[in-house]
Enzyme design. Structure first.
Site, PDB file in Angstrom:
ATOM      1  N   ASP A  39       0.827  -1.205   0.000  1.00 58.54           N
ATOM      2  CA  ASP A  39       0.000   0.000   0.000  1.00 58.54           C
ATOM      3  C   ASP A  39       0.862   1.257   0.000  1.00 58.54           C
ATOM      4  OD1 ASP A  39      -2.654   1.357   0.485  1.00 58.54           O
ATOM      5  OD2 ASP A  39      -1.562   2.056   2.247  1.00 58.54           O
ATOM      6  N   GLU A  59       1.608  -0.478  -4.912  1.00 57.76           N
ATOM      7  CA  GLU A  59       0.685   0.547  -5.378  1.00 57.76           C
ATOM      8  C   GLU A  59       1.483   1.842  -5.425  1.00 57.76           C
ATOM      9  OE1 GLU A  59      -3.098   3.210  -4.024  1.00 57.76           O
ATOM     10  OE2 GLU A  59      -1.385   2.754  -2.769  1.00 57.76           O
TER      11      GLU A  59
HETATM   12  O1  TEU Z   1      -4.152   4.630  -1.522  1.00 59.96           O
HETATM   13  C1  TEU Z   1      -3.014   5.419  -1.704  1.00 59.96           C
HETATM   14  C2  TEU Z   1      -3.256   6.628  -2.492  1.00 59.96           C
HETATM   15  O2  TEU Z   1      -4.363   6.991  -2.750  1.00 59.96           O
HETATM   16  C3  TEU Z   1      -2.059   7.372  -2.854  1.00 59.96           C
HETATM   17  O3  TEU Z   1      -0.983   6.504  -2.852  1.00 59.96           O
HETATM   18  C4  TEU Z   1      -2.115   8.039  -4.194  1.00 59.96           C
HETATM   19  O4  TEU Z   1      -0.814   8.291  -4.523  1.00 59.96           O
HETATM   20  C5  TEU Z   1      -2.846   9.341  -4.184  1.00 59.96           C
HETATM   21  O5  TEU Z   1      -4.231   9.100  -4.163  1.00 59.96           O
HETATM   22  C6  TEU Z   1      -2.544  10.254  -5.387  1.00 59.96           C
HETATM   23  O6  TEU Z   1      -2.279   9.583  -6.561  1.00 59.96           O
HETATM   24  C7  TEU Z   1      -3.985   3.589  -0.626  1.00 59.96           C
HETATM   25  C8  TEU Z   1      -5.259   2.803  -0.471  1.00 59.96           C
HETATM   26  O7  TEU Z   1      -5.598   2.216  -1.691  1.00 59.96           O
HETATM   27  C9  TEU Z   1      -6.324   3.708   0.091  1.00 59.96           C
HETATM   28  O8  TEU Z   1      -7.560   3.061   0.191  1.00 59.96           O
HETATM   29  C10 TEU Z   1      -5.857   4.205   1.442  1.00 59.96           C
HETATM   30  O9  TEU Z   1      -6.768   5.132   1.931  1.00 59.96           O
HETATM   31  C11 TEU Z   1      -4.475   4.840   1.359  1.00 59.96           C
HETATM   32  O10 TEU Z   1      -3.557   4.032   0.642  1.00 59.96           O
HETATM   33  C12 TEU Z   1      -3.904   5.030   2.736  1.00 59.96           C
HETATM   34  O11 TEU Z   1      -3.521   3.824   3.296  1.00 59.96           O
END
Ligand code: TEU
Ligand code: CA
Length: 533
Positions: free
Chosen positions: A201, A255
């Site tokens: 994540d 991610e």
């Molecule tokens: O999401 C991460 C996330 O949204 C960011 O890394 C992203 O870079 C940003 O929106 C801009 O592009 C993850 C999960 O998928 C999410 O559900 C969580 O809320 C978040 O991490 C925090 O753990």
């Protein structure tokens, strides 16, 4: 090189909305266990389960308060082990979310961290003194992803701590070796428990830039490059690889949001000396034209850019959207099953590993929010709290859109649960309705993955050649020059001239197809997959 994860078909399970086994309105681990057969029948052999750790649930479990405990609402460690064992019996691999960037503010480490600067855990988080000695002022003008300042003041310490998302999820300090060791220990604990890998994540945010103001604005600004995709992040991820992943046959899929470039993504995941095997990116999530209509050319070009870079041994996931984005059928397909079939034909025969987001396979639509009380997503609630007037559009700009509970059948609450579910859903269809209907979207998804498996040498490992990329209506590509994927993503019949021969049709969105001498007439949103050698 062959790898199990290249041959996998992945399925993302948003645990909270998947299936509720004990009828408290919340999906859980045993709920997943009860639906393994369904998953298997879909042709899936890899599941990714979103966080189930102990958590105050400010961000649906991405705010972890104890990495070694399972949240009571989701189950317990015994049930998790049982789920992994049963999945393995069905040849389904299991990867879990690994939250490395932050913890909950209720995590023991953070509670200790706040006690004093001398506390052993103080340095587990990122603490800074106010910028001016007398005046209490934040170290920088950075705004986090959930519309809060990146800094939160703590009176007792007269210091600020850092968070990329919300103050309730303070960021961990990866510069601290003790923290890193504790994290390796935790990761190894889950490897020993039998998981097959991790979805890492928010992997791109582990390192932060120097704490100097962003000059994008005088006031708060979400200058995400200050805390996203810095080279130092790679160093931390490589440490993790050395201490946890090395010489193990795991799938590590990061991610990498925060505007990761393709070159950076390649550094994360090139399967040569990289810390991860693949990364999810978001470039293909918003391919619209000026009229907010899905833009096929943009979409094709985006995938081509990634596929060109990630060739040879490197690899990408093939996914539409996830739990942070709207639902595919609502986002790109005007809620049309046919359009969805057409577009998934394009996506899932590309070179990579498919990842379906639960419910996508039956065309679950965005939920519709009519009142603020229906919103669960903290990032949306934060935005709304700053507005004087809230419109319907504001309400429906939430990550909740794709988080509605799964539609298992046509009974009350779609048999997700017998109690009021924690979130609403949009019961426009159900698995029960589609399961035995050969013309349903669900059946179509199953056919896609069956064909991909049957012709794996070509459709998984074969090279890819995307043709006629500027064509606004047609997608056309071949795998190894042996299998062709062709579709008409438009409202009109199109006669399309082929540069190869249709020998045997493997998949067709329609019941028939009109083939002429060296061309074919494609109906609106018709797609076919055929053997051409
Ligand atoms: O999401 C991460 C996330 O949204 C960011 O890394 C992203 O870079 C940003 O929106 C801009 O592009 C993850 C999960 O998928 C999410 O559900 C969580 O809320 C978040 O991490 C925090 O753990
Ligand atoms: Ca439950």
């Amino acid at each position: 090189m062959k790898n199990w994860w290249k041959e996998a078909v992945g399925y993302q399970i948003y645990i909270k909305s998947f299936y509720d086994s004990n009828n408290d309105g919340i999906g859980d681990i045993n709920g997943i266990l009860q639906k393994l057969e369904y998953i298997k029948n879909l042709g899936v052999n890899l599941i990714w389960i979103t966080p189930f750790y102990s958590s105050p649930m400010v961000d649906n479990g991405y705010d972890v308060s104890n990495f070694y405990r399972i949240s009571r609402v989701y189950g317990n460690i015994k049930q998790l082990k049982n789920l992994i064992n049963n999945a393995h019996k069905l040849d389904i691999k299991v990867i879990i979310d690994l939250v490395l960037n932050h913890t909950s503010n209720k995590h023991k480490w953070f509670i200790e961290s706040m006690k004093s600067v001398d506390n052993y855990y103080n340095n587990y988080y990122i603490w800074e003194y106010p910028k001016y000695n007398n005046l209490v002022k934040e170290p920088t003008n950075w705004l986090g992803f959930f519309s809060e300042s990146c800094w939160k003041y703590n009176k007792k310490l007269n210091m600020y701590y850092f968070s990329t998302f919300t103050h309730k999820m303070p960021d961990l300090n990866w510069e601290n070796k003790n923290l890193r060791n504790d994290m390796y220990k935790m990761i190894n604990y889950y490897i020993n428990l039998g998981v097959d890998g991790f979805r890492v994540d928010a992997a791109s945010h582990l390192a932060k830039d120097e704490f100097v103001n962003s000059n994008m604005s005088n006031t708060y600004v979400c200058d995400m490059y200050k805390f996203s995709n810095l080279d130092k992040t790679l160093v931390y991820l490589n440490y993790i690889k050395d201490n946890c992943f090395k010489n193990k046959d795991l799938l590590i899929i990061g991610e990498t949001g925060g505007g990761a470039s393709i070159d950076m993504a390649y550094k994360y995941a090139n399967n040569n000396d990289s810390p991860m095997n693949m990364v999810f990116n978001f470039d293909h999530n918003w391919c619209f034209d000026d009229n907010q209509k899905f833009d096929l050319v943009k979409y094709k070009k985006t995938w081509k850019r990634w596929l060109d870079k990630f060739n040879k041994n490197s690899w990408i996931p093939l996914n539409f959207l996830n739990h942070d984005q709207p639902r595919l059928i609502s986002h790109y397909c005007d809620n049309s099953y046919l359009k969805n079939k057409c577009l998934s034909t394009f996506l899932y025969f590309l070179r990579g590993t498919p990842f379906i987001y639960n419910g996508e396979e039956i065309g679950m639509q965005n939920i519709e929010i009519n009142d603020i009380s229906e919103i669960r997503d903290i990032s949306c609630l934060n935005v709304l709290s700053k507005k004087d007037v809230i419109t319907k559009k504001d309400l429906n700009h939430t990550r909740d859109l794709s988080r509605g509970y799964m539609l298992w059948d046509n009974n009350k609450y779609s048999s997700f649960s017998t109690s009021i579910p924690w979130i609403k859903s949009n019961p426009t269809t159900s698995i029960y309705d589609q399961e035995y209907d050969n013309s349903s979207l669900l059946s179509y998804y199953k056919k896609i993955f069956k064909i991909r498996k049957e012709y794996s040498n070509i459709l998984i490992y074969g090279n890819i050649n995307i043709k006629d990329i500027e064509n606004k209506n047609i997608f056309y590509y071949t795998r190894d020059d042996k299998i062709t994927i062709l579709g008409n993503y438009s409202d009109n019949n199109i006669e399309y001239i082929l540069d190869n021969k249709i020998l045997n049709i493997l998949l067709n969105t329609h019941t028939d197809i009109e083939i002429l001498d060296n061309s074919v007439i494609l109906k609106p949103y018709q797609a076919i997959v055929y053997i051409n050698f």
